[in-house]
Design a protein around this motif. Structure first.
Motif, PDB file in Angstrom:
ATOM      1  N   ASP A 150       0.801  -1.217   0.000  1.00  0.00           N
ATOM      2  CA  ASP A 150       0.000   0.000   0.000  1.00  0.00           C
ATOM      3  C   ASP A 150       0.838   1.272   0.000  1.00  0.00           C
ATOM      4  O   ASP A 150       0.341   2.340  -0.357  1.00  0.00           O
ATOM      5  N   ASP A 151       2.076   1.203   0.443  1.00  0.00           N
ATOM      6  CA  ASP A 151       2.942   2.386   0.460  1.00  0.00           C
ATOM      7  C   ASP A 151       4.369   1.971   0.101  1.00  0.00           C
ATOM      8  O   ASP A 151       5.329   2.366   0.762  1.00  0.00           O
ATOM      9  N   TYR A 152       4.471   1.199  -0.965  1.00  0.00           N
ATOM     10  CA  TYR A 152       5.737   0.567  -1.297  1.00  0.00           C
ATOM     11  C   TYR A 152       6.853   1.578  -1.548  1.00  0.00           C
ATOM     12  O   TYR A 152       7.946   1.455  -1.002  1.00  0.00           O
ATOM     13  N   GLN A 153       6.591   2.601  -2.376  1.00  0.00           N
ATOM     14  CA  GLN A 153       7.669   3.515  -2.752  1.00  0.00           C
ATOM     15  C   GLN A 153       8.214   4.275  -1.553  1.00  0.00           C
ATOM     16  O   GLN A 153       9.432   4.425  -1.414  1.00  0.00           O
ATOM     17  N   GLN A 154       7.340   4.764  -0.682  1.00  0.00           N
ATOM     18  CA  GLN A 154       7.819   5.504   0.482  1.00  0.00           C
ATOM     19  C   GLN A 154       8.639   4.601   1.399  1.00  0.00           C
ATOM     20  O   GLN A 154       9.696   5.000   1.904  1.00  0.00           O
ATOM     21  N   MET A 155       8.158   3.385   1.604  1.00  0.00           N
ATOM     22  CA  MET A 155       8.884   2.475   2.485  1.00  0.00           C
ATOM     23  C   MET A 155      10.231   2.067   1.879  1.00  0.00           C
ATOM     24  O   MET A 155      11.239   1.956   2.579  1.00  0.00           O
ATOM     25  N   LYS A 156      10.256   1.877   0.564  1.00  0.00           N
ATOM     26  CA  LYS A 156      11.512   1.512  -0.091  1.00  0.00           C
ATOM     27  C   LYS A 156      12.491   2.675  -0.077  1.00  0.00           C
ATOM     28  O   LYS A 156      13.707   2.479   0.111  1.00  0.00           O
ATOM     29  N   LEU A 157      11.975   3.891  -0.253  1.00  0.00           N
ATOM     30  CA  LEU A 157      12.814   5.088  -0.153  1.00  0.00           C
ATOM     31  C   LEU A 157      13.453   5.165   1.229  1.00  0.00           C
ATOM     32  O   LEU A 157      14.666   5.384   1.365  1.00  0.00           O
ATOM     33  N   GLU A 158      12.651   4.967   2.270  1.00  0.00           N
ATOM     34  CA  GLU A 158      13.169   5.040   3.639  1.00  0.00           C
ATOM     35  C   GLU A 158      14.153   3.910   3.923  1.00  0.00           C
ATOM     36  O   GLU A 158      15.183   4.125   4.578  1.00  0.00           O
ATOM     37  N   GLU A 159      13.866   2.727   3.417  1.00  0.00           N
ATOM     38  CA  GLU A 159      14.786   1.602   3.596  1.00  0.00           C
ATOM     39  C   GLU A 159      16.140   1.908   2.942  1.00  0.00           C
ATOM     40  O   GLU A 159      17.197   1.615   3.509  1.00  0.00           O
ATOM     41  N   SER A 160      16.105   2.532   1.761  1.00  0.00           N
ATOM     42  CA  SER A 160      17.337   2.887   1.057  1.00  0.00           C
ATOM     43  C   SER A 160      18.149   3.916   1.822  1.00  0.00           C
ATOM     44  O   SER A 160      19.384   3.936   1.751  1.00  0.00           O
ATOM     45  N   LEU A 161      17.455   4.781   2.565  1.00  0.00           N
ATOM     46  CA  LEU A 161      18.118   5.856   3.299  1.00  0.00           C
ATOM     47  C   LEU A 161      18.610   5.436   4.688  1.00  0.00           C
ATOM     48  O   LEU A 161      19.398   6.162   5.303  1.00  0.00           O
ATOM     49  N   LEU A 162      18.170   4.285   5.170  1.00  0.00           N
ATOM     50  CA  LEU A 162      18.535   3.860   6.528  1.00  0.00           C
ATOM     51  C   LEU A 162      20.041   3.850   6.785  1.00  0.00           C
ATOM     52  O   LEU A 162      20.485   4.278   7.858  1.00  0.00           O
ATOM     53  N   PRO A 163      20.886   3.402   5.834  1.00  0.00           N
ATOM     54  CA  PRO A 163      22.332   3.421   6.104  1.00  0.00           C
ATOM     55  C   PRO A 163      22.896   4.828   6.311  1.00  0.00           C
ATOM     56  O   PRO A 163      23.986   4.979   6.870  1.00  0.00           O
ATOM     57  N   TYR A 164      22.157   5.844   5.863  1.00  0.00           N
ATOM     58  CA  TYR A 164      22.610   7.240   5.984  1.00  0.00           C
ATOM     59  C   TYR A 164      21.980   7.947   7.191  1.00  0.00           C
ATOM     60  O   TYR A 164      22.228   9.125   7.406  1.00  0.00           O
TER      61      TYR A 164
END
Length: 237
Positions: A150-164
C-alpha cells in the motif's frame, strides 16, 4: 527583484547552483558542441520525484523527445531494469539518450530548506514531501520502515536511506543532508541499471546529468545544482 533575492539565498546553500533554464541551455550546448550529439534525435529519461512541482523545472522537456519517466517518490528510479531496458528500446534510430536525475528540495525567501510556497497556497509545504516525511520518521530512534504493497515507494525510499540515517540526523542541516544522501542513492542506481542493461542500447552515446533540483516560489525559476555530467559509451561499461 525576487529572483535576485532567491539567487543569493540558494547560492548560500548551493554555491554552484544555476538557474534551471540556464542549466538546460548550458548542457544542451555541451552535448551538441563538445560531444557532437544531435539533440533532434535525443530521447530523454528522468529519474526525479513524481511531485508535480518538478515538471517545469527545466526546458529540456521543450527540446528533447520524452520524457520516459523512471522516477518515483524521492526521485529513485523505481522503473528499475525493466524501465531502463524499455527506455533503451525507444531511442530514435541513430539517436542518443539523455538521463536527467536527482532529488529536489524547496527553499523559502527566509532561507528555510525543505519548505516552499506551492501554487495558490498561502502556507509553506514540504519539498520534497517524501523526504521530509522520511526525515520526521527517522527522528524516532526506534523507527524502521516496513515494506508493504500500500505504500511501497515511500517504504523503499526510507529503507534505502537507513544506512545514511546517522549522518543525516547529525548534519548541520538535516533537510539538506537527506537530500544529499538521496542523490547518492539515485546516482548509484542509475549507473547500476545502465551497466546491467548495456546490451539493450543500440546507440553510441548516453548522456547523464545528475544533481539536485532546488524549488523556489511559484512563478519564479527553479535552480539546479549539477553533481555529475558525463557522456558514456555504454558498450564500454
Amino acid at each position: 527583484m525576487l529572483q535576485r533575492k532567491f539567487d543569493k539565498i540558494v547560492k548560500a546553500h548551493f554555491p554552484n547552483a544555476m538557474d534551471a533554464k540556464d542549466t538546460s541551455i548550458h548542457y544542451l550546448g555541451k552535448m551538441q558542441i563538445d560531444h557532437k550529439i544531435n539533440v533532434s534525435k535525443v530521447l530523454m529519461a528522468t529519474s526525479v520525484c513524481s511531485d508535480d512541482i518538478n515538471v517545469p523545472s527545466t526546458t529540456f522537456f521543450n527540446v528533447l523527445f520524452g520524457p520516459f519517466i523512471m522516477g518515483g517518490l524521492g526521485g529513485l528510479p523505481f522503473a528499475g531494469q525493466t524501465g531502463m531496458t524499455a527506455f533503451a528500446h525507444h531511442i530514435p534510430d541513430e539517436g542518443s539518450a539523455f538521463i536527467f536525475y536527482g532529488p529536489h528540495i524547496g527553499i523559502t525567501l527566509e532561507g528555510d530548506l525543505g519548505k516552499m510556497y506551492r501554487p495558490r497556497q498561502e502556507q509553506t509545504g514540504n519539498s520534497c514531501g517524501a523526504l521530509m516525511l522520511a526525515l520526521s520518521r527517522f527522528q524516532d530512534g526506534g523507527y524502521k520502515p516496513v515494506l508493504n504493497d500500500d505504500d511501497y515507494q515511500q517504504m523503499k525510499l526510507e529503507e534505502s536511506l537507513l544506512p545514511y540515517r546517522e549522518q543525516i540526523l547529525e548534519g548541520d542541516n538535516s533537510a539538506k543532508a537527506i537530500t544529499e544522501a538521496t542523490y547518492e542513492i539515485i546516482d548509484q542506481k542509475i549507473h547500476d541499471h545502465l551497466k546491467s542493461c548495456k546490451d539493450e542500447f543500440h546507440v553510441e552515446k548516453v548522456a547523464l546529468l545528475g544533481g539536485i533540483i532546488i524549488n523556489t516560489d511559484y512563478g519564479l525559476d527553479d535552480y539546479f545544482d549539477a553533481r555529475n555530467f558525463e557522456v558514456i559509451d555504454v558498450k564500454s561499461l
